[in-house]
Design a protein around this motif. Sequence first.
Motif, PDB file in Angstrom:
ATOM      1  N   GLU A 119      -5.091  13.263   8.888  1.00 12.04           N
ATOM      2  CA  GLU A 119      -3.774  13.570   9.455  1.00 12.04           C
ATOM      3  C   GLU A 119      -3.538  12.755  10.731  1.00 12.04           C
ATOM      4  O   GLU A 119      -2.434  12.297  10.999  1.00 12.04           O
ATOM      5  N   ALA A 120      -4.600  12.594  11.514  1.00 12.06           N
ATOM      6  CA  ALA A 120      -4.456  11.859  12.769  1.00 12.06           C
ATOM      7  C   ALA A 120      -4.171  10.386  12.542  1.00 12.06           C
ATOM      8  O   ALA A 120      -3.767   9.680  13.464  1.00 12.06           O
ATOM      9  N   LEU A 121      -4.375   9.936  11.324  1.00 11.66           N
ATOM     10  CA  LEU A 121      -4.122   8.523  11.025  1.00 11.66           C
ATOM     11  C   LEU A 121      -2.696   8.275  10.543  1.00 11.66           C
ATOM     12  O   LEU A 121      -2.347   7.152  10.200  1.00 11.66           O
ATOM     13  N   ILE A 122      -1.904   9.330  10.490  1.00 13.27           N
ATOM     14  CA  ILE A 122      -0.483   9.131  10.180  1.00 13.27           C
ATOM     15  C   ILE A 122       0.250   8.968  11.508  1.00 13.27           C
ATOM     16  O   ILE A 122       0.396   9.917  12.272  1.00 13.27           O
ATOM     17  N   ALA A 151       0.819  -1.209   0.000  1.00 15.54           N
ATOM     18  CA  ALA A 151       0.000   0.000   0.000  1.00 15.54           C
ATOM     19  C   ALA A 151       0.858   1.267   0.000  1.00 15.54           C
ATOM     20  O   ALA A 151       0.315   2.374  -0.001  1.00 15.54           O
ATOM     21  N   ASP A 152       2.165   1.086   0.016  1.00 15.05           N
ATOM     22  CA  ASP A 152       3.088   2.227  -0.013  1.00 15.05           C
ATOM     23  C   ASP A 152       2.764   3.225   1.094  1.00 15.05           C
ATOM     24  O   ASP A 152       2.691   4.428   0.857  1.00 15.05           O
ATOM     25  N   CYS A 153       2.554   2.716   2.296  1.00 17.48           N
ATOM     26  CA  CYS A 153       2.122   3.624   3.369  1.00 17.48           C
ATOM     27  C   CYS A 153       3.156   3.774   4.480  1.00 17.48           C
ATOM     28  O   CYS A 153       2.864   4.378   5.507  1.00 17.48           O
ATOM     29  N   ILE A 154       4.372   3.243   4.273  1.00 18.92           N
ATOM     30  CA  ILE A 154       5.421   3.402   5.293  1.00 18.92           C
ATOM     31  C   ILE A 154       6.473   4.371   4.761  1.00 18.92           C
ATOM     32  O   ILE A 154       6.908   4.255   3.604  1.00 18.92           O
ATOM     33  N   ARG A 155       6.857   5.299   5.599  1.00 23.47           N
ATOM     34  CA  ARG A 155       7.914   6.253   5.226  1.00 23.47           C
ATOM     35  C   ARG A 155       9.032   6.151   6.255  1.00 23.47           C
ATOM     36  O   ARG A 155       8.791   6.327   7.459  1.00 23.47           O
ATOM     37  N   VAL A 156      10.220   5.818   5.779  1.00 29.20           N
ATOM     38  CA  VAL A 156      11.373   5.707   6.669  1.00 29.20           C
ATOM     39  C   VAL A 156      12.454   6.649   6.165  1.00 29.20           C
ATOM     40  O   VAL A 156      12.797   6.634   4.981  1.00 29.20           O
ATOM     41  N   VAL A 157      12.967   7.466   7.048  1.00 26.20           N
ATOM     42  CA  VAL A 157      14.136   8.291   6.731  1.00 26.20           C
ATOM     43  C   VAL A 157      15.209   7.919   7.744  1.00 26.20           C
ATOM     44  O   VAL A 157      15.029   8.116   8.949  1.00 26.20           O
TER      45      VAL A 157
END
Length: 160
Positions: A127-130, A65-71
């Motif tokens: 926004e609250a779901l991020i 789902a391409d919903c993870i963001r890692v930096v």
Amino acid sequence: MGVLDPLKGFGVTFRNLLTKPVTIGYPEHKTPVYPRFRGRHRLWQFENGLEKCVGCSLCAAACPADCIRVVAEENTPENRVSAGERYARIYEINMARCIFCGYCEVACPFDAITLEHSYELSEYTREALIYDKDMLLEPAPKQPPLRPNVPGDPTPAVDA
Ligand code: SF4
Ligand code: SF4
């Protein structure tokens, strides 16, 4: 409609008056989920406080789902966050897009992320779901224990 049909209908009603209810008075009463249920995510730390996540992004690559963001960022002697060379400076999951497939958990080589049993994730805004890293490092809110669903029982199942 036959003459006896209303009586048959009442028969069904009276028979069910004597049986145990199958409905659950949610949210005061909740059914436990299956052991392998996949709900809210959690990021894990070692007992010494170091994060297990090393920011490798394998979970993000596996996520359909391409919903993870890692930096990721390097650990330094002054700022050691994880047990590896790098740590996740930013780790976010967009729960509005997540399909709870569990691929991120399977892809992680360090058991740094798991899907827990908490499923009450509704919010009023997208926004609250991020969920950011601080939220994900927190233990998922525990599901309250199941109490018998006694009709008319005023005792809430959730301990206040
Ligand atoms: S459970 Fe699936 S959809 Fe959700 S973040 Fe993990 S890999 Fe992505
Ligand atoms: S949760 Fe696991 S797979 Fe994802 S970035 Fe961290 S260490 Fe890598």
